[in-house]
Design a protein around this motif. Structure first.
Motif, PDB file in Angstrom:
ATOM      1  N   PHE A 152       0.852  -1.195   0.000  1.00 50.57           N
ATOM      2  CA  PHE A 152       0.000   0.000   0.000  1.00 50.57           C
ATOM      3  C   PHE A 152       0.888   1.246   0.000  1.00 50.57           C
ATOM      4  CE2 PHE A 152      -2.493  -3.394   2.064  1.00 50.57           C
ATOM      5  CZ  PHE A 152      -3.427  -3.560   1.079  1.00 50.57           C
ATOM      6  N   ILE A 184      -1.759   3.492  -0.605  1.00 49.02           N
ATOM      7  CA  ILE A 184      -3.109   2.962  -0.799  1.00 49.02           C
ATOM      8  C   ILE A 184      -3.803   3.857  -1.827  1.00 49.02           C
ATOM      9  CG2 ILE A 184      -4.085   4.320   1.108  1.00 49.02           C
ATOM     10  CD1 ILE A 184      -5.891   1.859   1.711  1.00 49.02           C
ATOM     11  N   ALA A 237      -3.182   4.661   5.115  1.00 45.05           N
ATOM     12  CA  ALA A 237      -4.220   3.635   4.967  1.00 45.05           C
ATOM     13  C   ALA A 237      -5.328   3.841   6.003  1.00 45.05           C
ATOM     14  CB  ALA A 237      -3.605   2.241   5.100  1.00 45.05           C
ATOM     15  N   HIS A 256      -7.591  -0.069  -4.622  1.00 45.02           N
ATOM     16  CA  HIS A 256      -7.553  -0.993  -3.477  1.00 45.02           C
ATOM     17  C   HIS A 256      -8.884  -0.984  -2.731  1.00 45.02           C
ATOM     18  CE1 HIS A 256      -2.968  -0.095  -3.273  1.00 45.02           C
ATOM     19  NE2 HIS A 256      -3.109  -1.330  -3.742  1.00 45.02           N
TER      20      HIS A 256
END
Length: 191
Positions: free
Chosen positions: A12, A15, A61, A19
């Protein structure tokens, strides 16, 4: 009954909206109660030079998923021995969370290489695996073991590498990452 929890591992770095859209689809298609984005501190297949600091990737994230129902960012692998082998992660998760049934979520590109993964036979013996489409990978459904399924999710052609490259070239990343982290992504990846 155990809570069915998808394990979506990756760097990530950063990210992105692909996703998140994929995880939303996997929640529905695979009948999951939650998807955990397990941020990997050291992927055995990736070069560490390209990797932003663990905590910064985790923070982005967490912020990106803050408003998402049943999608959670996890630092679980930060506390395990490195490199982060999926088998070790799944073993430890199963011990620490006996009330959950963990389902491994991987792309068709990873499934094509799965027999090269550390402990892949043990993973196949003990966990369900859900494979999602990736460009250039055709998964033969007829040849899959019984605990491996393929989901038909839309393919979103977005990659973290593309986002990093766009930043380096001074191009916009608007719409490629959640608005909540756009300025953070720019700040963290500009050289």
């Amino acid at each position: 009954m155990k809570k069915k929890t998808g394990i979506f591992g990756g760097s990530f770095n950063p990210i992105h909206v692909g996703h998140i859209a994929l995880a939303r689809q996997l929640l529905k298609c695979a009948g999951l109660q939650e998807v955990w984005f397990v941020v990997s501190p050291q992927n055995p297949w990736k070069c560490e030079r390209e990797l932003l600091d663990d905590e910064r990737r985790l923070d982005m994230a967490r912020i990106a998923l803050r408003e998402e129902e049943n999608l959670l960012a996890s630092d679980y692998e930060f506390h395990l021995q490195r490199p982060s082998y999926t088998l070790n992660t799944l073993r430890h998760l199963s011990e620490d969370y006996p009330d959950r049934e963990f389902v491994l979520l991987i792309g068709g590109d990873n499934w094509a290489q799965f027999d090269k993964w550390y402990g892949y036979q043990e993973i196949l013996s003990n966990y369900s695996i859900v494979v999602y489409p990736r460009r250039g990978e055709n998964v033969e459904v007829k040849e899959l073991p019984g605990n491996v399924s393929v989901v038909d999710t839309p393919f979103l052609d977005i990659s973290s590498t593309e986002i990093r490259n766009r930043i380096l070239q001074g191009q916009s990343i608007h719409g490629l990452v959640p608005k909540s982290i756009e300025s953070l992504v720019l700040r963290n990846y500009q050289k």
